[in-house]
Write a protein that holds these residues in place. Sequence first.
Motif, PDB file in Angstrom:
ATOM      1  N   ASP A  21      49.235  32.270  33.588  1.00 38.35           N
ATOM      2  CA  ASP A  21      49.235  31.550  34.389  1.00 38.35           C
ATOM      3  C   ASP A  21      50.166  30.476  34.264  1.00 38.35           C
ATOM      4  OD1 ASP A  21      47.193  32.567  35.996  1.00 38.35           O
ATOM      5  OD2 ASP A  21      45.431  31.630  35.033  1.00 38.35           O
ATOM      6  N   ALA A  22      50.478  30.090  33.248  1.00 39.26           N
ATOM      7  CA  ALA A  22      51.498  29.106  32.875  1.00 39.26           C
ATOM      8  C   ALA A  22      52.924  29.469  33.394  1.00 39.26           C
ATOM      9  CB  ALA A  22      51.492  28.386  31.603  1.00 39.26           C
ATOM     10  N   GLY A  23      52.995  30.779  33.309  1.00 36.46           N
ATOM     11  CA  GLY A  23      54.470  31.266  33.461  1.00 36.46           C
ATOM     12  C   GLY A  23      54.514  31.910  34.854  1.00 36.46           C
ATOM     13  N   ALA A  24      53.424  32.005  35.426  1.00 37.06           N
ATOM     14  CA  ALA A  24      53.135  32.803  36.863  1.00 37.06           C
ATOM     15  C   ALA A  24      53.920  32.231  38.005  1.00 37.06           C
ATOM     16  CB  ALA A  24      51.718  33.006  37.430  1.00 37.06           C
ATOM     17  N   ILE A  25      55.003  32.919  38.422  1.00 33.22           N
ATOM     18  CA  ILE A  25      55.626  32.673  39.608  1.00 33.22           C
ATOM     19  C   ILE A  25      55.414  33.422  40.885  1.00 33.22           C
ATOM     20  CG2 ILE A  25      57.696  31.479  38.398  1.00 33.22           C
ATOM     21  CD1 ILE A  25      59.166  34.037  38.614  1.00 33.22           C
ATOM     22  N   HIS A  26      54.623  34.522  40.611  1.00 34.82           N
ATOM     23  CA  HIS A  26      54.389  35.489  41.790  1.00 34.82           C
ATOM     24  C   HIS A  26      52.896  36.358  41.240  1.00 34.82           C
ATOM     25  CE1 HIS A  26      55.614  38.492  44.617  1.00 34.82           C
ATOM     26  NE2 HIS A  26      54.597  39.211  44.222  1.00 34.82           N
ATOM     27  N   TYR A  27      52.015  36.197  42.047  1.00 36.10           N
ATOM     28  CA  TYR A  27      50.685  36.756  41.897  1.00 36.10           C
ATOM     29  C   TYR A  27      50.397  37.944  43.041  1.00 36.10           C
ATOM     30  CZ  TYR A  27      48.730  32.564  39.292  1.00 36.10           C
ATOM     31  OH  TYR A  27      48.636  32.010  38.059  1.00 36.10           O
ATOM     32  N   ARG A  28      49.990  38.895  42.415  1.00 31.25           N
ATOM     33  CA  ARG A  28      49.575  40.189  43.553  1.00 31.25           C
ATOM     34  C   ARG A  28      48.365  40.878  42.704  1.00 31.25           C
ATOM     35  NH1 ARG A  28      51.799  42.085  47.734  1.00 31.25           N
ATOM     36  NH2 ARG A  28      51.634  44.027  48.126  1.00 31.25           N
ATOM     37  N   MET A  29      47.406  41.038  43.745  1.00 27.20           N
ATOM     38  CA  MET A  29      46.407  41.885  43.232  1.00 27.20           C
ATOM     39  C   MET A  29      46.512  43.238  43.828  1.00 27.20           C
ATOM     40  SD  MET A  29      43.275  41.685  41.784  1.00 27.20           S
ATOM     41  CE  MET A  29      42.647  40.061  41.989  1.00 27.20           C
ATOM     42  N   LEU A  30      46.770  44.343  42.797  1.00 28.96           N
ATOM     43  CA  LEU A  30      46.876  45.495  43.144  1.00 28.96           C
ATOM     44  C   LEU A  30      45.835  46.260  43.628  1.00 28.96           C
ATOM     45  CD1 LEU A  30      49.703  46.591  40.330  1.00 28.96           C
ATOM     46  CD2 LEU A  30      50.126  45.697  42.279  1.00 28.96           C
ATOM     47  N   ASN A  31      46.141  47.408  44.127  1.00 26.60           N
ATOM     48  CA  ASN A  31      45.091  48.318  44.619  1.00 26.60           C
ATOM     49  C   ASN A  31      43.938  47.601  45.614  1.00 26.60           C
ATOM     50  OD1 ASN A  31      45.052  51.040  44.326  1.00 26.60           O
ATOM     51  ND2 ASN A  31      44.190  50.864  42.490  1.00 26.60           N
ATOM     52  N   ARG A  32      44.481  46.539  46.171  1.00 26.01           N
ATOM     53  CA  ARG A  32      43.463  45.722  46.874  1.00 26.01           C
ATOM     54  C   ARG A  32      42.659  46.603  47.965  1.00 26.01           C
ATOM     55  NH1 ARG A  32      41.194  40.753  46.372  1.00 26.01           N
ATOM     56  NH2 ARG A  32      42.928  39.168  46.972  1.00 26.01           N
ATOM     57  N   TRP A  46      40.762  47.078  41.021  1.00 25.03           N
ATOM     58  CA  TRP A  46      41.666  46.031  41.492  1.00 25.03           C
ATOM     59  C   TRP A  46      42.551  45.851  40.086  1.00 25.03           C
ATOM     60  CZ3 TRP A  46      38.942  41.896  44.955  1.00 25.03           C
ATOM     61  CH2 TRP A  46      38.493  42.649  46.066  1.00 25.03           C
ATOM     62  N   GLY A  47      43.985  45.597  40.168  1.00 27.23           N
ATOM     63  CA  GLY A  47      44.644  44.948  39.149  1.00 27.23           C
ATOM     64  C   GLY A  47      45.316  43.725  39.293  1.00 27.23           C
ATOM     65  N   PRO A  48      44.847  42.705  38.825  1.00 31.94           N
ATOM     66  CA  PRO A  48      45.544  41.388  38.985  1.00 31.94           C
ATOM     67  C   PRO A  48      47.018  41.550  38.141  1.00 31.94           C
ATOM     68  CG  PRO A  48      43.643  41.233  37.700  1.00 31.94           C
ATOM     69  CD  PRO A  48      43.610  42.640  38.093  1.00 31.94           C
TER      70      PRO A  48
END
Lengths: 427, 616
Positions: free
Chosen positions: B72-83, B90-92
Amino acid sequence: MSTGATIFALSSGAPPAGVGVIRVSGTQARAALEALAGRVPAPRRASLSQLRGADGALLDEALVLWFPGPNTATGEDLAEFHCHGGRAVIAAVEGALAALPDTRRAEPGEFTRRAFANGRIDLAEAEGLGDLLAAETDLQRAAALANLGGALSRQVEGWRERVLGLSAEVEGVLDFSDEEDSADLPECFTWNIAALAAELRDWLARPRSERLGEGFRVVLAGPPNAGKSTLFNALVESEAAITSPIAGTTRDVIERSVAIAGVPFTFVDTAGLRAASEDAIEAIGIARAEAELARADLVLWLGPEGAGPEGAWEIAAQADLPGFTPKAAAHFTLSASTGEGVASLKAGLVEAARETLPKPGEAALNARQHARLSEAAEALAAAQELSDPLLVAEELRRARLAFDRLIGRATTEDMLDTLFGRFCIGK
Amino acid sequence: MHSFDVLVIGGGHAGAEAACAAARMGARTALVSFDLAAIGAMSCNPAIGGLGKGHLVREVDALDGVIGRAADAGAIHYRMLNRSKGSAVWGPRVQADRVRFKAAVQGIVRAQANLTLVQGEAAALVLRGGAVAGLELADGTVLEAPRVILCTGTFLGGVLFRGEERFEGGRIGENAAKRLAQQLRGADLPMARLKTGTPPRLDGRTINWAVLEEQPSDGEAWTMSPLTERRINPQVFCAMTRTTQAGHDAIRANLHRSPLFSGAIAAAGPRYCPSIEDKIHRFGDREGHQVFLEPEGLDTHMVYPNGISTSLPVDVQETVVRTMPGCERVDIVQPGYAVEYDHIDPRALTPDLQLRAIPGLYCAGQINGTTGYEEAAAQGLVAGLEAAAAALGRAAPALDRANSYIAVMVDDLTLQGVSEPYRMLTARAEYRLRLRANNAATRLTGLGIEAGCIGPERRAWWERREQVREMFHVKHSERIHARELANHGLPVRRDHGDKTIAEWLRYDGVTPDALAPWLAEVTALDPLLAEEMAEDAAYAPYLARQDSELRDLRASEALPLPPDFPYAEVPGLSNEMVERLTKAAPGTLAAAGRVPGVTPAALSALLVHARRRLAA
């Protein structure tokens, strides 16, 4: 490997016969060959030897074979003596074997029990053994042998492979679709599940192996004095009696289980059917008779033509009596007292029974196997209806689990129960 | 002379997690790394999570691990795979800024009580009576500890390949720990080689982003760790491009120059993450393979082209990337390469990741034949918890296949071994419906508190959450009549009587949203928990069925097989089965059933003989 004493038994038919095959299994099998034949022949080669007792007396000239374990039927060292099949010879050879140290006569089924304990056969095959031990007729024996020979196991392995293939397709969609090569389930996927489910339903609809135990149930019905009891006696007498698993011979309903031409039958003689009886006891008897008719696989109707239950065979009995009235559409016309026509009735019954009982050599399911297979069929039916691939995958997994339990791949409690309850293994 | 309860060698994802886990348990722990500044480095893909992997991250986090918070501290892009699929798969996944991720890991490691950081090269294990007693550093310093965890990644006998070039070392610019490798080899442990690879890194300023399809970060607010209250960094977008026929032709023309095909690398690589030359070779009929262009950070121009890991010579790499749309003029900052490395056959490990042959020595991460940060972190966690528990005479959290992907992985590794780098997949978990990424805390944090590895912050969070959970339970058992639902426009028949909210949630079309008139109040307390509870209710019939299956499973787990069980003496087992069972040394009959190649007949034989031994 310590599986206890070395065991032996006559594994061919009861003497006297042309040949008597005595099998010896266990660590002392080699010693048995040395003691009786004086030598151990080359593995898996038949050779002629003189068999001698401990005192050196000649017992027989026999073919002897040596199968070193563990790749043998029982997983242990195995020896075979193919002797002459006379009672005295067999008794003498068995006597000589029993005199050897740590060697004893096998209990029923013990050879196969050892094969199971030694990993030579799986659960479904072992259950075949259980049925085999209980088999009293040729037909029962043939079905049990089919299971013991692994017919059911092979079939289940085949289904399991197919479900695995289907599972792999769903998992591909679930685990990789957000990456490259996203795929949907192919069109034929649901169709493939349906085909497999239909195949299982066919198997489930087949006669169960318990039917072999219960036999083909034939009820003799008709008004009093129609000749039922005479026919009943003619049908069962001189046939080999077998133990019916069903208790309940009453004063009103007499039943007897026999094997005719190797096919198990249960014949039931009912109290005479009379429309309205004032006698309370007789009324109870009639109620029982009606219940019997409902349970019957086949009713032989000895009463007036057309008055019997639907599907009953019209029997024109008492053909020898002076007042005999023939039936227009009689299935069989006979006289139980003279024996006229009884043989053709028996042949007809055997033919009809074979239709409803497991076919010889065809694997038949027992209650446990039927339950597991039903579970698999149910899971596949559910998978067919579901659209969420995650739940489809779960149902396919359930089907695989059911197959695993059926053949003992999953080491579950019911396997333990089957093993230790039925075979007393490991005690 | 320095003395510790637990020593961790290596500061990668496994090492950092192992050291912190042991320290959280209360063990005096030291982390030894030859470059403390490299702790928490992401050596390959700048992403954390994904299908199956996201589950591992959430589970490690639920046991108060490092990786989720650092992601989270490094995250610059979030994507929930298999939504689009059921929530159990689901794959965060996040893309993380390398610098910020590393800084976060180091921040957590440095702040961890009971944890000492030691800079130095691990030279040799100190053994006493065959068991581990400590570690000798290259400068002669000896660190004493009864438990040592090896988290040395590809540093064991690692060789880099790029075209015809060869380098020794795990990552570019670092030395392979050769002396330690020699010592392990001398210990006659079962070892094998695997390979992994990485793509070239591109200069983002030379990519024509305007022509490419953008993939923005998820609009929602979810985070990897529930302790991260909101997303921290500005979010960047990725872009999608494809390989082309021209690129494929260039690869085909140069296949002989790839060490994978020239025979220089014989070891097996991951099927799930093949090199681009593998893809072209195996799926030659495809017109193009998708490539995600992922920015590596907020303060760097480096871009990671996900999907084209390669060990082709630099000139070919350049040709290939420049055939991709948008990359016609792209510059390679660092070429891709393949790494071949030693790993220990994980069947030599017990379920606590301890080497049977060297008591006190634990192994975690890539050294066990796995691939991925998440897999490494999860093993580090297990080894750290187990080593600390052993040193302190306590018990680690009881993980099994029915409560965690972590245990699924450890069980797979120790029973089946690996033939390619092991990567987590949801298909590996048979109880997938109950092992969801969004219920990791429910499954594991309580166990962690019992074992004593949960810090005060998470503990307070979890206790609050449990109170809310209770309120949900009460709400879910409220009964509503079908008429009432129908009156609110829900698709249920009016004659369906009255049922609990939990039961209604199994009906098609009865979603938590549709039940808002009844649920809104509790949902507001914790929307994520609301989702989790609604899924539990919807899956209830499946979960109940699995419960009975698990009861059966536990019954067969009651039959223990000692590690020295004489498989060779069980008649009916083939030589191959004897070998596999001996290597894996399954702890129970149920575990033996999961060793590949063990047939039903063999299992029954095993059962009979195990029972006989017990009776004797």
